[in-house]
Design an enzyme around this catalytic site. Structure first.
Site, PDB file in Angstrom:
ATOM      1  N   ARG A   1      61.208 108.693 118.517  1.00 12.69           N
ATOM      2  CA  ARG A   1      60.406 108.556 117.736  1.00 12.69           C
ATOM      3  C   ARG A   1      59.101 108.420 118.273  1.00 12.69           C
ATOM      4  O   ARG A   1      58.813 107.654 118.960  1.00 12.69           O
ATOM      5  CB  ARG A   1      60.554 107.560 116.547  1.00 12.69           C
ATOM      6  CG  ARG A   1      59.740 107.986 115.229  1.00 12.69           C
ATOM      7  CD  ARG A   1      59.758 106.621 114.336  1.00 12.69           C
ATOM      8  NE  ARG A   1      58.717 105.362 115.135  1.00 12.69           N
ATOM      9  CZ  ARG A   1      59.119 104.192 115.062  1.00 12.69           C
ATOM     10  NH1 ARG A   1      60.127 103.604 114.494  1.00 12.69           N
ATOM     11  NH2 ARG A   1      58.111 103.365 115.727  1.00 12.69           N
TER      12      ARG A   1
ATOM     13  N   GLU B   1      52.921 105.805 121.594  1.00 11.53           N
ATOM     14  CA  GLU B   1      54.037 105.595 122.517  1.00 11.53           C
ATOM     15  C   GLU B   1      55.226 106.366 122.102  1.00 11.53           C
ATOM     16  O   GLU B   1      55.055 107.032 120.853  1.00 11.53           O
ATOM     17  CB  GLU B   1      54.583 104.268 122.649  1.00 11.53           C
ATOM     18  CG  GLU B   1      55.032 103.435 121.207  1.00 11.53           C
ATOM     19  CD  GLU B   1      55.904 102.435 121.480  1.00 11.53           C
ATOM     20  OE1 GLU B   1      56.564 102.034 122.542  1.00 11.53           O
ATOM     21  OE2 GLU B   1      56.347 102.124 120.353  1.00 11.53           O
TER      22      GLU B   1
ATOM     23  N   ASN C   1      59.324 105.902 121.525  1.00 18.95           N
ATOM     24  CA  ASN C   1      60.480 105.105 121.238  1.00 18.95           C
ATOM     25  C   ASN C   1      61.629 105.884 121.753  1.00 18.95           C
ATOM     26  O   ASN C   1      62.081 106.730 120.892  1.00 18.95           O
ATOM     27  CB  ASN C   1      60.667 104.401 120.146  1.00 18.95           C
ATOM     28  CG  ASN C   1      59.294 103.609 119.818  1.00 18.95           C
ATOM     29  OD1 ASN C   1      58.997 102.610 120.176  1.00 18.95           O
ATOM     30  ND2 ASN C   1      58.300 104.335 118.871  1.00 18.95           N
TER      31      ASN C   1
ATOM     32  N   SER D   1      63.638 102.879 114.874  1.00 18.96           N
ATOM     33  CA  SER D   1      64.050 102.499 113.341  1.00 18.96           C
ATOM     34  C   SER D   1      63.320 102.981 112.326  1.00 18.96           C
ATOM     35  O   SER D   1      62.328 103.944 112.478  1.00 18.96           O
ATOM     36  CB  SER D   1      64.314 101.101 113.379  1.00 18.96           C
ATOM     37  OG  SER D   1      62.888 100.428 113.686  1.00 18.96           O
TER      38      SER D   1
ATOM     39  N   LYS E   1      56.275 102.319 129.133  1.00 14.84           N
ATOM     40  CA  LYS E   1      54.884 102.562 129.144  1.00 14.84           C
ATOM     41  C   LYS E   1      54.387 102.838 130.491  1.00 14.84           C
ATOM     42  O   LYS E   1      53.325 103.775 130.455  1.00 14.84           O
ATOM     43  CB  LYS E   1      54.133 101.133 128.664  1.00 14.84           C
ATOM     44  CG  LYS E   1      53.982 101.251 127.091  1.00 14.84           C
ATOM     45  CD  LYS E   1      54.820 100.189 126.543  1.00 14.84           C
ATOM     46  CE  LYS E   1      54.660 100.097 125.017  1.00 14.84           C
ATOM     47  NZ  LYS E   1      55.884  99.848 124.375  1.00 14.84           N
TER      48      LYS E   1
ATOM     49  N   LYS F   1      48.943  96.491 128.453  1.00 20.63           N
ATOM     50  CA  LYS F   1      50.375  96.837 127.497  1.00 20.63           C
ATOM     51  C   LYS F   1      51.388  96.272 128.955  1.00 20.63           C
ATOM     52  O   LYS F   1      51.501  97.330 129.778  1.00 20.63           O
ATOM     53  CB  LYS F   1      50.636  98.232 127.222  1.00 20.63           C
ATOM     54  CG  LYS F   1      50.057  98.461 126.105  1.00 20.63           C
ATOM     55  CD  LYS F   1      50.663  99.772 125.602  1.00 20.63           C
ATOM     56  CE  LYS F   1      49.968 100.226 123.930  1.00 20.63           C
ATOM     57  NZ  LYS F   1      50.539 101.205 123.313  1.00 20.63           N
TER      58      LYS F   1
ATOM     59  N   GLU G   1      59.157  96.341 124.486  1.00 22.08           N
ATOM     60  CA  GLU G   1      59.265  96.962 123.063  1.00 22.08           C
ATOM     61  C   GLU G   1      59.277  96.019 121.918  1.00 22.08           C
ATOM     62  O   GLU G   1      59.681  94.947 122.423  1.00 22.08           O
ATOM     63  CB  GLU G   1      60.290  97.955 123.014  1.00 22.08           C
ATOM     64  CG  GLU G   1      60.639  98.875 124.381  1.00 22.08           C
ATOM     65  CD  GLU G   1      59.681 100.088 124.128  1.00 22.08           C
ATOM     66  OE1 GLU G   1      59.307 100.306 122.891  1.00 22.08           O
ATOM     67  OE2 GLU G   1      59.066 100.602 125.090  1.00 22.08           O
ATOM     68  N   GLY G   2      59.230  96.522 120.846  1.00 24.66           N
ATOM     69  CA  GLY G   2      59.418  95.629 119.848  1.00 24.66           C
ATOM     70  C   GLY G   2      58.017  94.964 118.995  1.00 24.66           C
ATOM     71  O   GLY G   2      58.349  94.407 118.101  1.00 24.66           O
TER      72      GLY G   2
ATOM     73  N   ARG H   1      53.669 104.126 108.825  1.00 26.58           N
ATOM     74  CA  ARG H   1      53.467 102.576 108.790  1.00 26.58           C
ATOM     75  C   ARG H   1      52.048 102.278 108.560  1.00 26.58           C
ATOM     76  O   ARG H   1      51.078 103.153 109.494  1.00 26.58           O
ATOM     77  CB  ARG H   1      54.035 101.803 109.920  1.00 26.58           C
ATOM     78  CG  ARG H   1      55.607 102.153 109.816  1.00 26.58           C
ATOM     79  CD  ARG H   1      56.187 101.710 111.220  1.00 26.58           C
ATOM     80  NE  ARG H   1      55.721 102.408 112.486  1.00 26.58           N
ATOM     81  CZ  ARG H   1      55.745 101.914 113.660  1.00 26.58           C
ATOM     82  NH1 ARG H   1      56.228 100.764 114.094  1.00 26.58           N
ATOM     83  NH2 ARG H   1      55.274 102.604 114.868  1.00 26.58           N
TER      84      ARG H   1
END
Ligand code: ADP
Ligand code: MG
Length: 495
Positions: A146, A165, A167, A172, A326, A385, A389-390, A471
């Site tokens: 994604r 970024e 993923n 998800s 990254k 950064k 992740e997350g 989002r």
């Protein structure tokens, strides 16, 4: 109908309820608090009925009590041109990730300084090296990714699509994103805005993600084999995952959910490196775990290595996970790198490059020194950064300054990258969360496009975009996604 909506509709007919361009909100609809409250109740009930669900943080291991996943009351306005641009570049990103994952020299060179200082990336890289040394048994490769974007406000006020970024592991919300369009259509229908409701795009990423898994499963070529989903013990986002499992079962492909710990105990390879779990052959391993250091005990690292050595199609394989770091993202933005990775594809290169924000290496040396000096001079324009992740790992503002001052003279700085901070135009919307009052806040959105590809040997069998995720979060939060409790699910309202 919600009381008063008739009058609002009528009024809106004469004065548009939003202006295309700068002001991107639902105008007068956001002013009537009582109406918002009533609409929110209807929206929440519809979300529950549609299956826009999460397990609760109190009980993340069972589905006895569930709640709705947070979402916006209204869909957020997104320029159609940017939506189209994001879709149009997705297949290029699929090709790029796949190319990077197969280019061990590029990965080695790009990550060499990072793995000296970042133990998590180093550990992943060790597995990559080990698997390469033994020879890759896997012949079918599956990417479910994604690519995420924000809409940078240009000097003239117009928005530009800029990648945040990509993923490449555990991307998800493809499942829940399939169910939110019905909720926003419902809200607009309640307001009598049937024309607007019809403009909400249908979206079914979980179907496309499942198609990718099914294709890899089929190419693996064993009718009795299963898909192994590597799950976390505490999984609030189970319904998102079930959406994909359900699609697969409808194709008569069985999914077994196991944890890394189960793989350690009951997973094995035969002499042809076929993977077996509890005696069942595994065609595809789909990771919804394994992207953060805290998810790996020494035993779990062993389990990951076992999976990587196997013939099963891993989604992602370790090289593809590394392609999503990254540091790789930053190196891809260097002059000439895309051209080298995608030779003879100047149009794809141009589409990709157009989405890149400013990205800066912090490796020791003049270039890194200069980037640090620029960030210290204008902290509000940069994000620091680490290779994580997350959500919730990046540093902004004063925290970034402190970190940069501390890291400046240390080789540890190579485990970070600097990125231009994207500043979208804020707009008003209501973020609906269990237990929170309904009120309008200033928000910004992040658009994700899901990509799927399947490769058998050197033949690309599938390369698709399969849907989107919007989002939205309140502007006061610099970082964090839906799972981190900051952003909420949304739908683009194309304008
Ligand atoms: P993670 O892998 O943790 O999701 P991201 O790079 O996606 O890391 O960053 C997390 C969040 O931080 C994003 O969802 C976004 O809200 C914010 N963010 C990241 N990079 C930028 C940026 N360059 N400009 C503005 N916000 C950013
Ligand atoms: Mg992210």
């Amino acid at each position: 109908m919600v009381a008063g909506s008739q009058a609002i509709c009528h009024q809106d007919f004469f004065c548009p309820w939003f202006q295309v361009g700068m002001a991107t909100s639902w105008g007068s609809l956001l002013e009537d608090e009582q109406q918002l409250e009533e609409l929110a109740q209807q929206a929440v009930d519809r979300a529950l009925a549609e299956g826009v669900l999460l397990r609760t943080s109190q009980d993340p291991t069972s589905s006895n009590v569930v709640s709705y996943a947070p979402f916006t009351l209204f869909p957020s306005l997104v320029p159609s041109a940017l939506l189209e641009q994001a879709y149009a570049v997705q297949k290029d990103f699929n090709l790029l990730v796949d190319a990077v994952s197969q280019n061990s020299a590029f990965l080695e060179q790009t990550l060499s300084s990072t793995i000296k200082r970042d133990s998590f990336t180093a550990r992943l890289f060790d597995i990559h090296r080990q698997v390469l040394k033994e020879g890759i048994a896997q012949t079918v490769f599956l990417g479910l990714n994604r690519s995420d974007y924000m809409f940078q406000r240009r000097a003239d006020g117009s928005p530009a699509l800029k990648q945040i970024e990509i993923n490449t592991i555990s991307a998800s919300f493809g499942g829940l994103a399939s169910r939110t369009p019905a909720v926003h259509r419902h809200v607009l229908n309640v307001l009598g805005k049937t024309g607007e409701a019809a403009k909400i795009l249908s979206n079914n990423p979980s179907q496309g993600l499942a198609l990718g898994i099914a294709t890899a499963w089929e190419l693996y070529g064993c009718a009795n084999a299963v898909v192994l989903l590597i799950a976390q013990e505490k999984e609030r986002n189970i319904f998102d995952q079930r959406a994909i499992e359900n699609e697969l079962l409808a194709k008569n492909i069985h999914v077994i959910r196991r944890r890394f710990e189960d793989v350690s105990k009951n997973g094995s390879l035969d002499q042809d490196r076929r993977l077996f779990m509890d005696g069942q052959e595994v065609a595809v391993v789909y990771f919804r775990d394994g992207y953060m250091p805290s998810q790996y005990s020494p035993q779990n690292w062993e389990a990951r290595l076992l999976l990587e050595k196997s013939r099963a199609a891993k989604c992602p394989d370790i090289a593809t996970q590394l392609a999503g770091t990254k540091k790789v993202q930053q190196e891809l933005s260097r002059v000439g790198v895309l051209e080298e990775l995608l030779p003879g594809q100047p149009e794809a290169v141009a589409r990709l490059r157009a989405t890149f924000a400013g990205l800066y290496s912090l490796d020791m040396g003049e270039e890194g020194d200069r980037a640090i000096a620029e960030a210290l001079a204008a902290p509000s324009q940069f994000v620091l950064k680490p290779q994580r992740e997350g959500g919730g790992n990046n540093l902004y503002g004063e925290e970034m300054v402190q970190a940069l001052v501390r890291l400046k003279d240390s080789e540890e700085r190579a485990s970070y990258i600097l990125m231009e901070k994207i500043e979208p135009e804020p707009f008003g919307n209501c973020l609906l969360r269990p237990g929170s009052p309904t009120h309008v806040v200033q928000c910004i959105s992040e658009l994700g496009i899901f990509g799927v590809y399947v490769r058998q040997g050197q033949t690309l069998v599938m390369n698709k975009h399969v849907g989107h995720l919007l989002r939205t979060k309140a502007i006061e939060h610099a970082d964090g996604g839906v799972a981190a409790g900051v952003a909420v699910l949304d739908n683009p309202y194309p304008v």
